[in-house]
Design a protein around this motif. Structure first.
Motif, PDB file in Angstrom:
ATOM      1  N   CYS A 516     -19.298  15.032  16.895  1.00 44.60           N
ATOM      2  CA  CYS A 516     -19.002  15.560  15.553  1.00 44.60           C
ATOM      3  C   CYS A 516     -18.481  14.487  14.601  1.00 44.60           C
ATOM      4  O   CYS A 516     -18.765  14.529  13.399  1.00 44.60           O
ATOM      5  N   ILE A 517     -17.719  13.531  15.129  1.00 39.78           N
ATOM      6  CA  ILE A 517     -17.136  12.487  14.280  1.00 39.78           C
ATOM      7  C   ILE A 517     -18.220  11.562  13.722  1.00 39.78           C
ATOM      8  O   ILE A 517     -18.199  11.207  12.532  1.00 39.78           O
ATOM      9  N   ILE A 518     -19.157  11.166  14.565  1.00 42.85           N
ATOM     10  CA  ILE A 518     -20.179  10.201  14.138  1.00 42.85           C
ATOM     11  C   ILE A 518     -21.010  10.729  12.966  1.00 42.85           C
ATOM     12  O   ILE A 518     -21.238   9.998  11.991  1.00 42.85           O
ATOM     13  N   PRO A 519     -21.470  11.986  12.985  1.00 44.91           N
ATOM     14  CA  PRO A 519     -22.207  12.488  11.814  1.00 44.91           C
ATOM     15  C   PRO A 519     -21.368  12.497  10.531  1.00 44.91           C
ATOM     16  O   PRO A 519     -21.913  12.284   9.435  1.00 44.91           O
ATOM     17  N   TYR A 520     -20.055  12.735  10.657  1.00 42.67           N
ATOM     18  CA  TYR A 520     -19.158  12.695   9.491  1.00 42.67           C
ATOM     19  C   TYR A 520     -19.173  11.304   8.870  1.00 42.67           C
ATOM     20  O   TYR A 520     -19.364  11.129   7.657  1.00 42.67           O
ATOM     21  N   MET A 521     -18.999  10.280   9.712  1.00 36.78           N
ATOM     22  CA  MET A 521     -19.011   8.907   9.205  1.00 36.78           C
ATOM     23  C   MET A 521     -20.391   8.547   8.652  1.00 36.78           C
ATOM     24  O   MET A 521     -20.510   7.963   7.570  1.00 36.78           O
ATOM     25  N   ASN A 522     -21.429   8.915   9.381  1.00 33.89           N
ATOM     26  CA  ASN A 522     -22.779   8.571   8.946  1.00 33.89           C
ATOM     27  C   ASN A 522     -23.159   9.241   7.627  1.00 33.89           C
ATOM     28  O   ASN A 522     -23.873   8.647   6.812  1.00 33.89           O
ATOM     29  N   ALA A 540     -13.507  13.361  -1.997  1.00 32.98           N
ATOM     30  CA  ALA A 540     -14.044  14.678  -1.636  1.00 32.98           C
ATOM     31  C   ALA A 540     -13.552  15.076  -0.252  1.00 32.98           C
ATOM     32  O   ALA A 540     -13.167  16.231  -0.016  1.00 32.98           O
ATOM     33  N   ALA A 541     -13.545  14.114   0.676  1.00 39.42           N
ATOM     34  CA  ALA A 541     -13.068  14.388   2.034  1.00 39.42           C
ATOM     35  C   ALA A 541     -11.573  14.698   2.041  1.00 39.42           C
ATOM     36  O   ALA A 541     -11.121  15.664   2.674  1.00 39.42           O
ATOM     37  N   LYS A 542     -10.804  13.897   1.329  1.00 43.69           N
ATOM     38  CA  LYS A 542      -9.353  14.103   1.322  1.00 43.69           C
ATOM     39  C   LYS A 542      -8.977  15.424   0.675  1.00 43.69           C
ATOM     40  O   LYS A 542      -8.028  16.093   1.096  1.00 43.69           O
ATOM     41  N   GLN A 543      -9.734  15.827  -0.348  1.00 39.54           N
ATOM     42  CA  GLN A 543      -9.442  17.096  -1.001  1.00 39.54           C
ATOM     43  C   GLN A 543      -9.881  18.295  -0.165  1.00 39.54           C
ATOM     44  O   GLN A 543      -9.533  19.428  -0.481  1.00 39.54           O
ATOM     45  N   LEU A 544     -10.623  18.048   0.899  1.00 35.35           N
ATOM     46  CA  LEU A 544     -10.920  19.091   1.877  1.00 35.35           C
ATOM     47  C   LEU A 544      -9.825  19.182   2.943  1.00 35.35           C
ATOM     48  O   LEU A 544      -9.825  20.100   3.746  1.00 35.35           O
ATOM     49  N   GLY A 545      -8.935  18.203   2.957  1.00 38.12           N
ATOM     50  CA  GLY A 545      -7.873  18.199   3.955  1.00 38.12           C
ATOM     51  C   GLY A 545      -8.093  17.236   5.102  1.00 38.12           C
ATOM     52  O   GLY A 545      -7.301  17.202   6.048  1.00 38.12           O
ATOM     53  N   PHE A 546      -9.174  16.430   5.064  1.00 39.34           N
ATOM     54  CA  PHE A 546      -9.357  15.418   6.102  1.00 39.34           C
ATOM     55  C   PHE A 546      -8.324  14.311   5.904  1.00 39.34           C
ATOM     56  O   PHE A 546      -8.052  13.906   4.765  1.00 39.34           O
ATOM     57  N   PRO A 547      -7.732  13.804   6.980  1.00 42.34           N
ATOM     58  CA  PRO A 547      -6.689  12.783   6.822  1.00 42.34           C
ATOM     59  C   PRO A 547      -7.207  11.489   6.212  1.00 42.34           C
ATOM     60  O   PRO A 547      -6.489  10.818   5.487  1.00 42.34           O
ATOM     61  N   VAL A 548      -8.452  11.123   6.526  1.00 42.04           N
ATOM     62  CA  VAL A 548      -9.063   9.921   5.949  1.00 42.04           C
ATOM     63  C   VAL A 548     -10.515  10.233   5.621  1.00 42.04           C
ATOM     64  O   VAL A 548     -11.152  11.077   6.259  1.00 42.04           O
ATOM     65  N   GLY A 549     -11.042   9.513   4.634  1.00 39.27           N
ATOM     66  CA  GLY A 549     -12.439   9.680   4.277  1.00 39.27           C
ATOM     67  C   GLY A 549     -13.350   9.021   5.303  1.00 39.27           C
ATOM     68  O   GLY A 549     -12.906   8.220   6.138  1.00 39.27           O
ATOM     69  N   GLY A 671      -8.828  15.499  12.896  1.00 39.60           N
ATOM     70  CA  GLY A 671      -8.253  16.056  11.676  1.00 39.60           C
ATOM     71  C   GLY A 671      -9.203  16.919  10.874  1.00 39.60           C
ATOM     72  O   GLY A 671      -9.138  16.951   9.641  1.00 39.60           O
ATOM     73  N   PHE A 672     -10.091  17.663  11.556  1.00 41.69           N
ATOM     74  CA  PHE A 672     -11.022  18.525  10.833  1.00 41.69           C
ATOM     75  C   PHE A 672     -10.256  19.602  10.073  1.00 41.69           C
ATOM     76  O   PHE A 672      -9.689  20.509  10.661  1.00 41.69           O
ATOM     77  N   MET A 673     -10.204  19.510   8.777  1.00 39.37           N
ATOM     78  CA  MET A 673      -9.655  20.505   7.858  1.00 39.37           C
ATOM     79  C   MET A 673      -8.692  21.494   8.545  1.00 39.37           C
ATOM     80  O   MET A 673      -9.043  22.638   8.796  1.00 39.37           O
TER      81      MET A 673
END
Length: 732
Positions: A516-522, A540-549, A671-673
């Motif tokens: 799941c992490i790799i597709p997020y980064m990709n 956009a990622a941080k405003q979703l609640g992810f700790p880092v983009g 740190g998924f949302m």
């Protein structure tokens, strides 16, 4: 059997002791509330009682509220669950207000009985809120004790008066670390924060509380907000000082939460609005905001994943029915940062550790890493020099494989190369007992292949630690096709010993977390190549609640590792490989020598101390920012959905066997949302039908990686969610 028992001593002090039958830690239940009120009613009505001490018959005071109590409040209200919650919470306010007023005349504020709170150990949540309603709070000088109000960490806030009382005691700004960060404090820190009044030697706790009760004057038991002329510390909202406090607090809350956590905003609203009115009205305001939060699906999802599901997994929800597999002696192959981190958490848990590397100098570096973590703990006063020496003495660093004799668990943490791991496995097994379990700490290599080097594939398992080991709470246990039940039980018991949260998944490429992490980064990297502004992607990622983009995360993990994974995955998948568009960006950065944070350059620029200085301006030279940018919501949906769909596919394919592990693992692992309760929680909040609509739109615009899995379409057609299908009790 009563939950609260009362004993009246010869001096007229009633000692009410909390002792919930059948539990190692007190939690407040329906019956407990009734028992607590009955005990105080009797003590306040008895003329022989001069004062009251509320304590615990257990080593700790309380671990909080039985959250099923809140669920029952909703269920019992039928078609009006909000009314059921509000009335239930107001009933709790009434009981604590009764303790606080202690029988005094409401007009003259005379005639009350002093009530002292005496906690022998830890008190969290409602336990601390009960303490705040008492007139003086005593805590034993217990090194294991922690006092606090951690509700915000599971998506709610202190709703039994703790928010209103504590903010009125110390002011909104001083209350923030306790209320908005959910910090659990050692007794001295709790005293400094104003949560408690006195620290007593454990043997003298009740006696000190009794001395105060017998000497208390009428004015000592009138709370500040019940006395004439009360002014809120730091200023009321419409004072000059208060205005600055609340403006600053609002900005701080939004900065920390990005507006996606309803509980923090609701709590600040309760404090602000409550500060404008009298105390009893403020309690009603707090109850309304608390009810609002409890009715929010985000809070329900957080409670379910971060409390109920997490607790169930830690208690062995996935554990096979095998005898106890407690680890007594642990062997670790590889004394790098990972091996040293594993050695630290194991030794801290009281396990004897043998740390092996190619030579003495390399092994000593691993032990030095353990010592460095302990030194930082001493510096921060989280441990003592004596404790440091005790933990360090459990770690033996050596290049001699013969030292592995007697180890009942072996964790291999050498370089991510199948040949290197195979050689390490064969050498170690020459000295390990026949019944020892062998675990490989790998994040990507298939367990089925690595187990071929083992003499006993049924005793071979994957244990994937996340870095840094001493800080990350999750451990991913990977069951290979031949892994036996005892190996799974051993891994789970070990994870419980080191006080981390386990998930158990089946063997597959990248297992669950990295899948799941790799597709997020990709997806983030791919967007850079599309000309989407890197700042838009990250924010956009941080405003979703992810700790880092995704770009920062790629830098942290390292770009050259991303290149290596991409090449290996492409070779394995051939034409089915989905991420060629992202590879162009990664490969270019690698060719430029921008390998991420470790190299001092990547998507971000860094100073000579490794601190980020902002996104690298050169990105725009290589991948010009398009004149027309997508909407924020479009970017957010791509980043969130690409992960959630991988979680669904993992469930479809049997990599995941329990959606609780999918949600808890996603939140704790990367740190998924957290506000969503995890990928399955988020899809349930959206609703399967709406999720399919979003997937169809994304797939049409961006490709088949967003195609809705068959399982998601099936749930949409049935009109049910993941929890309703797979865990109906948890969905209620």
């Amino acid at each position: 059997m009563p939950i609260f028992t009362t004993a009246l001593d010869d001096d007229g002090v009633a000692i009410i002791a909390w002792d919930l039958p059948g539990r190692s830690m007190n939690v407040l239940t329906d019956e407990g509330i009734a028992d607590l009120e009955a005990a105080f009613d009797a003590a306040l009505a008895d003329p022989a009682v001069k004062g009251i001490i509320l304590t615990s018959a257990k080593p700790d005071f309380a671990g909080g509220m039985d959250l099923n109590l809140l669920a029952r409040m909703k269920e019992n209200a039928g078609d009006d669950p909000a009314r059921g919650l509000f009335d239930g919470v107001m009933g709790l306010h009434r009981v604590l207000r009764k303790i606080e007023r202690a029988g005094m005349d409401p007009k003259t504020r005379k005639g009350g009985k002093p009530v002292a709170w005496a906690s022998p150990g830890t008190s969290a949540g409602i336990g601390t809120e009960i303490g705040l309603a008492c007139h003086r709070r005593f805590v034993a000088d217990n090194p294991k004790a922690k006092i606090g109000l951690p509700e915000i960490l599971i998506g709610i806030f202190p709703g039994a008066g703790g928010t209103t009382r504590f903010s009125r005691m110390v002011g909104a700004m001083a209350a923030a670390p306790v209320l908005l960060e959910g910090k659990m404090l050692a007794p001295k820190a709790a005293l400094g924060a104003g949560l408690i009044d006195e620290i007593a030697p454990p043997a003298e706790l009740v006696q000190n509380a009794k001395d105060w009760v017998l000497s208390a004057q009428p004015a000592d038991i009138v709370k500040p907000w019940d006395a004439k002329g009360y002014k809120m510390p730091g200023g009321a909202p419409y004072s000059a000082a208060g205005f600055m406090t609340f403006v600053g607090a609002s900005a701080m809350v939004h900065g920390k939460t990005q507006g996606v956590y309803p509980a923090a905003k609701a709590m600040l609203s309760a404090i602000y609005e409550g500060a404008l009115v009298d105390f009893d009205t403020a309690l009603r305001i707090e109850a309304r905001w608390f009810t609002s939060v409890l009715m929010n699906p985000s809070s329900s999802a957080m409670i379910r994943s971060l409390f109920l599901n997490k607790q169930a997994l830690e208690k062995g929800a996935s554990r096979p029915a095998e005898p106890d597999q407690t680890v007594r002696k642990l062997g670790i192959l590889g004394a790098g940062m990972m091996g040293g981190g594993i050695a630290y958490v194991a030794a801290l848990a009281g396990i004897e550790v043998v740390l092996i590397d190619r030579d003495q100098a390399a092994a000593d570096r691993g032990r030095a890493h353990v010592e460095a973590i302990l030194d930082e703990g001493v510096k921060r006063r989280k441990t003592t020099p004596e404790k440091k020496a005790e933990v360090l003495a459990r770690v033996t660093a050596t290049p001699d494989y013969a030292a592995l004799t007697g180890c009942d668990l072996m964790v291999e943490a050498v370089f991510e190369d199948p040949a290197v791991k195979a050689e390490a496995t064969r050498r170690a097994e020459q000295y390990l007992p026949a019944e020892a379990i062998f675990a490989t700490n790998t994040s990507t290599l298939p367990i089925a292949e690595l187990a071929k080097a083992s003499r006993a594939p049924d005793q071979f398992i994957g244990i994937h630690f996340f870095s840094p080991v001493d800080r990350m709470a999750l451990v991913e246990i990977i069951r290979g096709p031949r892994t036996g039940a005892r190996a799974v039980a051993k891994a789970l018991d070990f994870v419980r010993q080191i006080r981390k949260t386990p998930i158990v998944v089946n063997d597959a490429r990248f297992f669950y977390a990295n899948r799941c992490i790799i597709p997020y980064m990709n997806e983030g990297v791919r967007m850079v190549g599309e000309g989407i502004a890197p700042a838009l992607i990250e924010n956009a990622a941080k405003q979703l609640g992810f700790p880092v983009g995704p770009l920062q995360l790629t830098d942290e993990i390292s770009i050259d590792l991303g290149v290596k994974i991409a090449k290996a995955t492409h070779a394995a998948m051939g034409d089915a490989y989905p991420d060629a568009a992202a590879d162009g960006v990664l490969f270019t950065l690698a060719d430029l020598g921008r390998l991420g944070r470790k190299a001092g350059s990547g998507f971000y620029a860094y100073d000579d101390k490794g601190r980020r200085q902002g996104l690298w301006p050169g990105l725009a030279t290589h991948w010009p920012v398009a004149a027309e940018q997508p909407e924020l919501i479009e970017v957010q949906r791509r980043l969130a959905m690409v992960q959630a769909l991988e979680a669904v596919r993992a469930l479809e394919e049997g990599v995941l066997t329990d959606i609780r592990e999918g949600d808890v693992g996603a939140i704790l692992g990367w740190g998924f949302m957290p506000w969503s309760g995890g990928p399955f929680g988020w899809l349930d909040i959206l609703g399967a039908a709406r999720a399919v609509e979003i997937c169809d739109a994304l797939a049409a615009a961006h490709g088949s990686r967003f195609a809705a899995p068959a399982l998601l379409r099936e749930l949409a057609a049935e009109g049910v969610g993941f929890y309703a299908r797979f865990l109906p009790a948890a969905a209620a």
